[in-house]
Design a protein around this motif. Structure first.
Motif, PDB file in Angstrom:
ATOM      1  N   SER A  28      -0.527  -4.656  -6.962  1.00  0.00           N
ATOM      2  CA  SER A  28      -0.319  -4.638  -5.510  1.00  0.00           C
ATOM      3  C   SER A  28       0.711  -3.587  -5.107  1.00  0.00           C
ATOM      4  CB  SER A  28       0.111  -6.022  -5.016  1.00  0.00           C
ATOM      5  OG  SER A  28      -0.903  -6.955  -5.284  1.00  0.00           O
ATOM      6  N   THR A  79      -0.409  -5.557   4.623  1.00  0.00           N
ATOM      7  CA  THR A  79      -0.807  -6.064   3.320  1.00  0.00           C
ATOM      8  C   THR A  79      -1.048  -7.560   3.492  1.00  0.00           C
ATOM      9  OG1 THR A  79       1.486  -6.507   2.675  1.00  0.00           O
ATOM     10  CG2 THR A  79       0.593  -4.346   2.126  1.00  0.00           C
ATOM     11  N   ILE A 132       5.543  -1.531   6.114  1.00  0.00           N
ATOM     12  CA  ILE A 132       4.394  -2.444   6.001  1.00  0.00           C
ATOM     13  C   ILE A 132       4.703  -3.777   6.696  1.00  0.00           C
ATOM     14  CG2 ILE A 132       3.736  -1.465   3.746  1.00  0.00           C
ATOM     15  CD1 ILE A 132       4.721  -4.209   2.534  1.00  0.00           C
ATOM     16  N   TYR A 164      -1.528   4.095  -1.051  1.00  0.00           N
ATOM     17  CA  TYR A 164      -1.874   4.258   0.368  1.00  0.00           C
ATOM     18  C   TYR A 164      -0.999   5.323   1.014  1.00  0.00           C
ATOM     19  CZ  TYR A 164      -1.899   3.287   5.388  1.00  0.00           C
ATOM     20  OH  TYR A 164      -1.951   3.410   6.749  1.00  0.00           O
ATOM     21  N   LYS A 206      -5.875  -6.041   0.889  1.00  0.00           N
ATOM     22  CA  LYS A 206      -5.559  -7.313   0.244  1.00  0.00           C
ATOM     23  C   LYS A 206      -4.536  -7.040  -0.867  1.00  0.00           C
ATOM     24  CE  LYS A 206      -6.156 -11.289  -1.910  1.00  0.00           C
ATOM     25  NZ  LYS A 206      -5.500 -12.491  -1.406  1.00  0.00           N
ATOM     26  N   VAL A 207      -3.520  -7.881  -0.945  1.00  0.00           N
ATOM     27  CA  VAL A 207      -2.587  -7.814  -2.077  1.00  0.00           C
ATOM     28  C   VAL A 207      -2.450  -9.230  -2.650  1.00  0.00           C
ATOM     29  CG1 VAL A 207      -1.170  -5.857  -1.291  1.00  0.00           C
ATOM     30  CG2 VAL A 207      -0.584  -8.172  -0.531  1.00  0.00           C
ATOM     31  N   LYS A 226      -0.900  -0.290  -5.312  1.00  0.00           N
ATOM     32  CA  LYS A 226      -1.867  -0.109  -4.219  1.00  0.00           C
ATOM     33  C   LYS A 226      -1.159   0.328  -2.924  1.00  0.00           C
ATOM     34  CE  LYS A 226      -5.842  -2.820  -2.603  1.00  0.00           C
ATOM     35  NZ  LYS A 226      -6.452  -4.163  -2.656  1.00  0.00           N
ATOM     36  N   ILE A 227       0.014  -0.263  -2.683  1.00  0.00           N
ATOM     37  CA  ILE A 227       0.777   0.113  -1.482  1.00  0.00           C
ATOM     38  C   ILE A 227       1.227   1.572  -1.608  1.00  0.00           C
ATOM     39  CG2 ILE A 227       2.883  -0.339  -0.132  1.00  0.00           C
ATOM     40  CD1 ILE A 227       2.659  -3.306  -1.074  1.00  0.00           C
ATOM     41  N   LEU A 229       3.816  -7.893   5.789  1.00  0.00           N
ATOM     42  CA  LEU A 229       3.283  -8.749   4.728  1.00  0.00           C
ATOM     43  C   LEU A 229       2.688  -9.982   5.406  1.00  0.00           C
ATOM     44  CD1 LEU A 229       2.979  -9.465   1.727  1.00  0.00           C
ATOM     45  CD2 LEU A 229       5.314 -10.366   1.776  1.00  0.00           C
ATOM     46  N   TRP A 289      -5.669  -2.581   6.962  1.00  0.00           N
ATOM     47  CA  TRP A 289      -5.164  -3.647   6.079  1.00  0.00           C
ATOM     48  C   TRP A 289      -5.822  -3.633   4.715  1.00  0.00           C
ATOM     49  CZ3 TRP A 289      -8.129  -7.666   4.166  1.00  0.00           C
ATOM     50  CH2 TRP A 289      -9.249  -8.100   4.903  1.00  0.00           C
TER      51      TRP A 289
END
Ligand code: CFM
Ligand code: HCA
Length: 534
Positions: free
Chosen positions: A297, A261, A212, A304, A285-286, A300-301, A214, A283
């Motif tokens: 968050s 993210t 990822i 994905y 949002k985190v 969520k990653i 950031l 992309w």
């Protein structure tokens, strides 16, 4: 709240009051009520003591400041370079190469004769000197107000020096302080140039199963260190942080990630959109401010990537970390529940930090941004309705298309569809207003007068903003916490950060010392601003 709003506006001349009325809103926060539009990202009324900073600050200080191995030269009078020298508390940890130019303040130190006869020669000499001394990978040049006024061509100088050196990337930013209405314009200018001159430069693939970037995390007070600790524990590889604790090579390699993210979307959403358009990296949002937000968050990653091993690992990390956080929260809540806070910070912290306060049982009774746009208040869905005025049109919008060789969709259309059907949201964030209670006051571009007045009327248990507000608020007898510099505290992100924050706020709101304090002039005015004729 309507009375308070009226009280705030009472002091202004009618024209000013009409304008400010559109920037002070009483929050509805009800699902079936049409949200009121807030006026944001417009010029500050002249004469008002705003909390805002300038476009140069947003570009040089905010976006490029936290990268350690690029020499950042301020082309301008010394004050601009001096005031943006380490004031933002972005931390870094130099790698084995030892390169770290952050402790330096590089400036061309423009004088009267440079303003009159032009400063290009002086800039060229400064770039040469920086190159001879350090041989850095990159040299960046930042324009201050006079540079634009006298018309120095900083881009031509940068191109010339880049060609001359051959082994050092030199690029420039037309981020004159006056270019936009606030720091926000500087973010956009910085995003455009970083994308144009740095991203994609390193084509060596990066190792890692779950890669990822950031975006919008600046390692203030070490926040980025704590987030990186958690990502590493989970087995997630962070290719590039934009731009906390970052290096030239991180930006240059960002195209190798499979997910972007986005933490502070206000400052970096332009890069997120461009990385998607050019390379096909989606992309999301985190938010790592708040323990619950951090857990959400990380999940969520993992969702994905959709890999069971990763999802299990993330659950293990959360299960390991969360009990310690919960224990501290439960303890402080016995003292902090029901206390009130006001949050006035740049463009995303007013929202992010309300989560941490909520975890302490505290209520945010008034909040706002210095330079947020309407979407930061009302949610990303309002972007198509935002009126583009001359000030925004002034900032270049890059046309980015898919790279013929490197564009690669990270998932199949069916995979994206399945995620979205399961409620997964790409390219989306909610605004701050949705998380604030009905009847709370949401205020854009708050000023000194209104800050003092609000505190006087609403008497919050804590007021959070920046250095310009710090002392006037304390003198009103209210504890003040800086949410920009963290008053040299932090980190406040992630799980360890949440614990730090709970403990500090607990001490601040429990302290009586501020209420005992009287500024000398409250009892015995030394200066009376009365005009006496003769
Ligand atoms: Fe983003 Fe920031 Fe903020 Fe910001 Fe800033 Fe900052 Fe801020 Mo100060 S990038 S918008 S321009 S979260 S420097 S680290 S604290 S105003 S709320
Ligand atoms: C900036 C930087 C700033 C200022 C903070 C403050 C920061 O806007 O130029 O006013 O205390 O976070 O350092 O936002």
């Amino acid at each position: 709240p309507a009375d308070i709003k009226e009280e705030l506006l009472k002091k202004y001349p009618p024209k000013v009051a009409r304008k400010r009325a559109k920037q002070i809103m009483i929050n509805e926060a009800l699902e079936n009520e049409t949200p009121t539009e807030i006026v944001a990202n417009v010029r500050t009324i002249p004469g008002i003591i705003t909390m805002r900073g300038c476009t140069y600050a947003g570009c040089k200080g905010v976006i490029l400041g936290p990268t350690r191995d690029i020499v950042n030269i301020t082309h301008g009078p010394i004050g601009c370079g001096f005031y943006s020298w380490l004031t933002r508390r972005n931390q870094t940890e130099p790698g084995p190469d030892g390169e770290n130019y952050m402790p330096y303040c590089f400036s061309t130190d423009m004088q009267d004769q440079d303003i009159i006869f032009g400063g290009e020669k002086k800039l060229e000499a400064a770039i040469q000197e920086a190159y001879d001394l350090f041989h850095p990978k990159g040299i960046a040049v930042f324009a201050t107000c006079p540079v634009g006024l006298i018309g120095d061509d900083i881009h031509a100088v940068a191109r010339k020096m880049k060609a001359k050196f051959g082994d050092c990337n030199v690029f420039a930013f037309s981020c004159e302080g006056y270019k936009g209405v606030s720091q926000s314009a500087g973010h956009h200018i910085a995003n455009n140039q970083v994308f144009t001159h740095l991203v994609g430069e390193n084509d060596t693939p990066k190792e890692g199963k779950y890669k990822i970037n950031l975006l919008g995390e600046y390692n203030i007070g070490g926040d980025g260190f704590e987030i990186d600790r958690l990502l590493t524990l989970c087995g997630i590889t962070n290719i590039a942080t934009f731009s906390g604790n970052s290096t030239y090579d991180q930006f240059a390699s960002a195209q190798h990630a499979d997910l972007n993210t986005v933490m502070c979307h206000r400052s970096i959403n332009y890069v997120a959109d461009m990385l998607e358009a050019k390379y096909g990296i989606p992309w999301i949002k985190v938010n790592f401010i708040g323990a619950e937000a951090t857990a959400k968050s990380l999940r969520k990653i993992a969702q994905y990537f959709g890999d069971k091993a990763l999802m299990d690992r993330v659950e293990e990390v959360i299960a390991e970390e969360m009990p310690k956080v919960k224990a501290v929260a439960a303890d402080v809540r016995t003292r902090t529940t029901g206390k009130t806070a006001m949050l006035f910070v740049g463009g995303s912290r007013a929202h992010h930090y309300s989560e941490l306060f909520a975890e302490m049982g505290m209520k945010t009774i008034s909040a706002g941004y210095e330079f947020g746009h309407r979407d930061d208040y009302e949610g990303r869905q309002v972007i198509p309705d935002i009126k583009v005025d001359a000030d925004s049109r002034n900032i270049e919008e890059l046309e980015v298309t898919a790279d013929e060789k490197l564009y690669r969709p990270r998932k199949s259309a069916d995979e994206f569809k399945a995620l979205e059907e399961a409620g997964y949201k790409f390219k989306h964030y909610d605004g701050m207003n949705a998380d604030m209670d009905k009847g709370t006051l949401v205020i854009d571009d708050l000023n000194q007068y209104e800050a003092d007045k609000l505190v006087e009327i609403m008497k919050p248990d804590i007021f959070c903003a920046g250095i310009k507000e710090k002392f006037s608020i304390q003198k009103l007898g209210i504890p003040m916490k800086q949410l920009h510099s963290y008053d040299s505290g932090g980190p406040y992100a992630g799980f360890k950060g949440a614990i730090n924050f709970y403990k500090e706020i607990d001490r601040l709101v429990g302290s009586k010392v501020w209420s005992y304090m009287k500024a000398p002039w409250q009892t015995n005015p030394e200066l009376a601003a009365t005009f006496v004729w003769e």
